[in-house]
Scaffold this motif. Structure first.
Motif, short mmCIF file in Angstrom:
data_model
loop_
_atom_site.label_atom_id
_atom_site.label_comp_id
_atom_site.label_asym_id
_atom_site.label_seq_id
_atom_site.Cartn_x
_atom_site.Cartn_y
_atom_site.Cartn_z
N PHE A 149 0.79 -1.22 0.00
CA PHE A 149 0.00 0.00 0.00
C PHE A 149 0.82 1.27 0.00
O PHE A 149 0.32 2.33 -0.31
CB PHE A 149 -0.96 0.00 1.19
CG PHE A 149 -2.00 -1.07 1.08
CD1 PHE A 149 -3.01 -0.95 0.14
CD2 PHE A 149 -1.94 -2.21 1.85
CE1 PHE A 149 -3.96 -1.95 0.01
CE2 PHE A 149 -2.88 -3.21 1.71
CZ PHE A 149 -3.89 -3.08 0.79
N ILE A 150 2.08 1.17 0.38
CA ILE A 150 2.88 2.40 0.40
C ILE A 150 4.08 2.33 -0.55
O ILE A 150 4.22 3.11 -1.48
CB ILE A 150 3.34 2.72 1.84
CG1 ILE A 150 2.12 2.92 2.73
CG2 ILE A 150 4.18 3.99 1.84
CD1 ILE A 150 2.42 2.98 4.18
N ILE A 151 4.92 1.32 -0.30
CA ILE A 151 6.20 1.32 -1.00
C ILE A 151 6.03 1.10 -2.51
O ILE A 151 6.73 1.70 -3.32
CB ILE A 151 7.16 0.26 -0.42
CG1 ILE A 151 7.24 0.38 1.10
CG2 ILE A 151 8.52 0.37 -1.04
CD1 ILE A 151 8.09 1.48 1.62
N SER A 152 5.08 0.24 -2.88
CA SER A 152 4.90 -0.04 -4.31
C SER A 152 4.43 1.18 -5.07
O SER A 152 4.58 1.27 -6.28
CB SER A 152 3.88 -1.16 -4.51
OG SER A 152 4.43 -2.36 -4.05
N LYS A 153 3.84 2.14 -4.35
CA LYS A 153 3.37 3.35 -5.02
C LYS A 153 4.50 4.35 -5.26
O LYS A 153 4.33 5.32 -5.99
CB LYS A 153 2.28 4.04 -4.18
CG LYS A 153 1.22 3.11 -3.66
CD LYS A 153 0.30 2.63 -4.76
CE LYS A 153 -0.75 1.70 -4.17
NZ LYS A 153 -1.41 0.87 -5.18
N PRO A 191 12.30 0.32 -4.08
CA PRO A 191 12.61 -0.50 -2.90
C PRO A 191 11.56 -1.59 -2.72
O PRO A 191 10.37 -1.35 -2.92
CB PRO A 191 12.57 0.50 -1.75
CG PRO A 191 11.86 1.68 -2.25
CD PRO A 191 11.81 1.65 -3.72
N TYR A 192 12.04 -2.78 -2.41
CA TYR A 192 11.12 -3.90 -2.17
C TYR A 192 11.40 -4.43 -0.78
O TYR A 192 12.32 -5.24 -0.60
CB TYR A 192 11.31 -4.99 -3.22
CG TYR A 192 10.88 -4.55 -4.60
CD1 TYR A 192 9.54 -4.29 -4.86
CD2 TYR A 192 11.80 -4.37 -5.61
CE1 TYR A 192 9.14 -3.87 -6.11
CE2 TYR A 192 11.40 -3.95 -6.86
CZ TYR A 192 10.07 -3.70 -7.10
OH TYR A 192 9.68 -3.28 -8.33
N ILE A 193 10.61 -3.97 0.21
CA ILE A 193 10.94 -4.37 1.57
C ILE A 193 10.32 -5.72 1.95
O ILE A 193 10.65 -6.26 2.98
CB ILE A 193 10.49 -3.31 2.60
CG1 ILE A 193 8.97 -3.13 2.55
CG2 ILE A 193 11.19 -2.00 2.38
CD1 ILE A 193 8.47 -2.40 3.75
N ILE A 240 1.22 -5.59 -8.53
CA ILE A 240 1.78 -4.53 -9.37
C ILE A 240 1.82 -4.95 -10.84
O ILE A 240 2.41 -4.26 -11.66
CB ILE A 240 3.17 -4.08 -8.89
CG1 ILE A 240 4.17 -5.23 -8.92
CG2 ILE A 240 3.10 -3.51 -7.50
CD1 ILE A 240 5.56 -4.79 -8.51
N MET A 241 1.16 -6.07 -11.14
CA MET A 241 1.01 -6.52 -12.53
C MET A 241 2.35 -6.60 -13.27
O MET A 241 2.57 -5.94 -14.28
CB MET A 241 0.06 -5.58 -13.28
CG MET A 241 -1.35 -5.70 -12.78
SD MET A 241 -2.51 -4.81 -13.78
CE MET A 241 -2.20 -3.15 -13.33
N SER A 242 3.23 -7.38 -12.72
CA SER A 242 4.56 -7.48 -13.34
C SER A 242 4.83 -8.89 -13.84
O SER A 242 5.97 -9.31 -13.90
CB SER A 242 5.62 -7.05 -12.33
OG SER A 242 5.48 -7.81 -11.16
#
Lengths: 169, 265
Positions: A20-24, A33-35, A67-69
């Protein structure tokens, strides 16, 4: 981490934070960053290797779904899960057998940074090279991996320090 | 089979990892347009490389056919070019000249009276008196035909007389060859008063009724004045190189007999 409950709470927390936060957040298009990688780094050692591998694949697939990757996170996460016992053994010998604690508070910041750094760099380098699908621009790839690794490591470490009183007492 | 099973069980973690990787890769490619593009670009590049490799050999072996095709095309193009000629011409209608392509089979260059042999003859509609052009310029005139071959009297024949005009001024003269160098000839009977430069181009003369007008023959190297006859002559360098096997384009004038009939007294 030794306690399963603590780790599960951690995992949920990191996943929510990631989703909800970092992916944005995207800075200049190459700082990602991918925590959620912290989940695998902190997973208890007594999880079976195969179940751990599947866990990595499922969490990676969940991130991919969000994130549709495609399947790149699934690949990178399962690779990290495969190599984590070896990395752990390299940084803290016999942590596996003797069930030693290996959170940053337990092993000290230096060792933790080495451990987390190796794991995250493996994950990110694989992730970004599959994402770019070529080694045509190695400098961009290295730069992206480098910057994102530093960002992820710092974020995970600071989150761990920040919440050390709340969890893992 | 049992060994494969044993191997899989022994390296089960790595096997699962590989399966997950393949799964992830296939999902990635299925869903991501960018990855599909990359993939197909790679595939196409390799295909193109392969076709380039095989194609270069194929084209090498096809060279003869390609040459023939190009020669035919050239014939057609010359026919078209003929129709749109801007020079003062003896073209009456577009079907006056018929072009045929052939190959020079034999040529002699070091005799007093040289000759060329062409691989086309009566069966291809050639008659004595037809003009022959090479890729670069006029070669000569056919003087004898058999069903499949013809003999050409080139410019470098002692008895060859081909009329030509100076392209720049429009004055005409006769091209003769007095032996010697096979790429030099002489244009005689030019008026003395015209001022010729070297590099002036000599082209075919519409009066000859053999060649269409304006096809290149050679260029002037230097001039010789003959004040007693009030003429001048010029040594020209021929564009055509007789010392090689080359394609030839034969031009037949369909209205020749009509022309002959009317100029007879």
């Amino acid at each position: 981490m030794r306690k399963l409950n603590t780790w599960l709470i951690w995992s949920g927390f990191l996943l929510i934070l990631q989703s909800f936060i970092i992916s944005k957040i995207q800075v200049y298009g190459f700082l990602n960053p991918y925590i959620y990688v912290g989940i695998f780094l902190l997973a208890p050692t007594y999880l079976g290797r195969i179940s751990f591998l599947f866990l990595g694949a499922v969490i990676g697939a969940w991130i991919d779904f969000q994130i549709m990757s495609g399947g790149i996170h699934m690949m990178a996460s399962s690779l990290l899960c495969y190599f984590r016992p070896k990395i752990l053994d390299f940084v803290i010998p016999r942590a596996d057998e003797e069930d030693l604690a290996f959170s940053p508070i337990d092993i000290g910041l230096g060792k933790w940074l080495i451990y987390a750094g190796i794991g995250i760099i493996l994950h990110h380098a694989y992730l970004f090279s599959v994402d770019a699908h070529s080694l045509n621009e190695p400098l961009l790839l290295i730069w992206r991996t480098f910057i994102s690794t530093i960002a992820s490591t710092l974020l995970i470490t600071s989150v761990l320090y920040f919440s050390k009183n709340q969890l893992d007492k | 089979m049992r060994n494969i099973l044993r191997f899989t069980i022994r390296y089960r973690v790595a096997s699962i990892l590989i399966i997950i990787q393949i799964l992830g890769l296939s999902i990635t490619y299925r869903n991501s347009l960018i990855h599909q593009t990359f993939f197909w670009e790679r595939v196409l590049t390799n295909q193109a490389k392969w076709h380039h490799f095989t194609g270069s050999w194929k084209s090498y072996f096809d060279l003869k056919d390609i040459n023939n095709a190009l020669q035919k095309e050239n014939t057609i193009l010359r026919e078209k070019l003929n129709n749109g000629s801007k020079l003062p011409a003896n073209i009456i209608d577009s079907s006056q000249f018929k072009w045929t392509c052939g190959d020079i089979l034999y040529s002699s260059v070091n005799l007093k009276n040289n000759s060329l042999i062409l691989n086309k003859g009566e069966n291809d509609g050639l008659t004595p008196g037809d003009g022959v052009l090479g890729p670069k310029g006029v070669m000569g005139i056919i003087d004898k035909t058999s069903p499949h071959y013809s003999r050409i009297i080139p410019i470098i024949h002692g008895e060859s007389r081909i009329s030509g005009i100076i392209k720049r001024t429009g004055h005409f003269g006769t091209i003769v060859w007095k032996g010697g160098n096979s790429n030099k000839a002489e244009i005689i009977d030019l008026p003395l008063e015209i001022n010729l430069n070297s590099e002036d181009e000599v082209v075919t003369d519409p009066r000859s009724n053999i060649f269409p007008s304006g096809w290149p023959i050679g260029k002037i190297i230097y001039t010789i004045a003959d004040s007693s006859n009030h003429t001048q002559s010029a040594i020209i360098e021929l564009f055509v190189d007789y010392k090689k096997i080359q394609p030839a384009y034969i031009v037949s004038n369909n209205l020749k007999s009509e022309y002959q009939k009317i100029i007879q007294p």
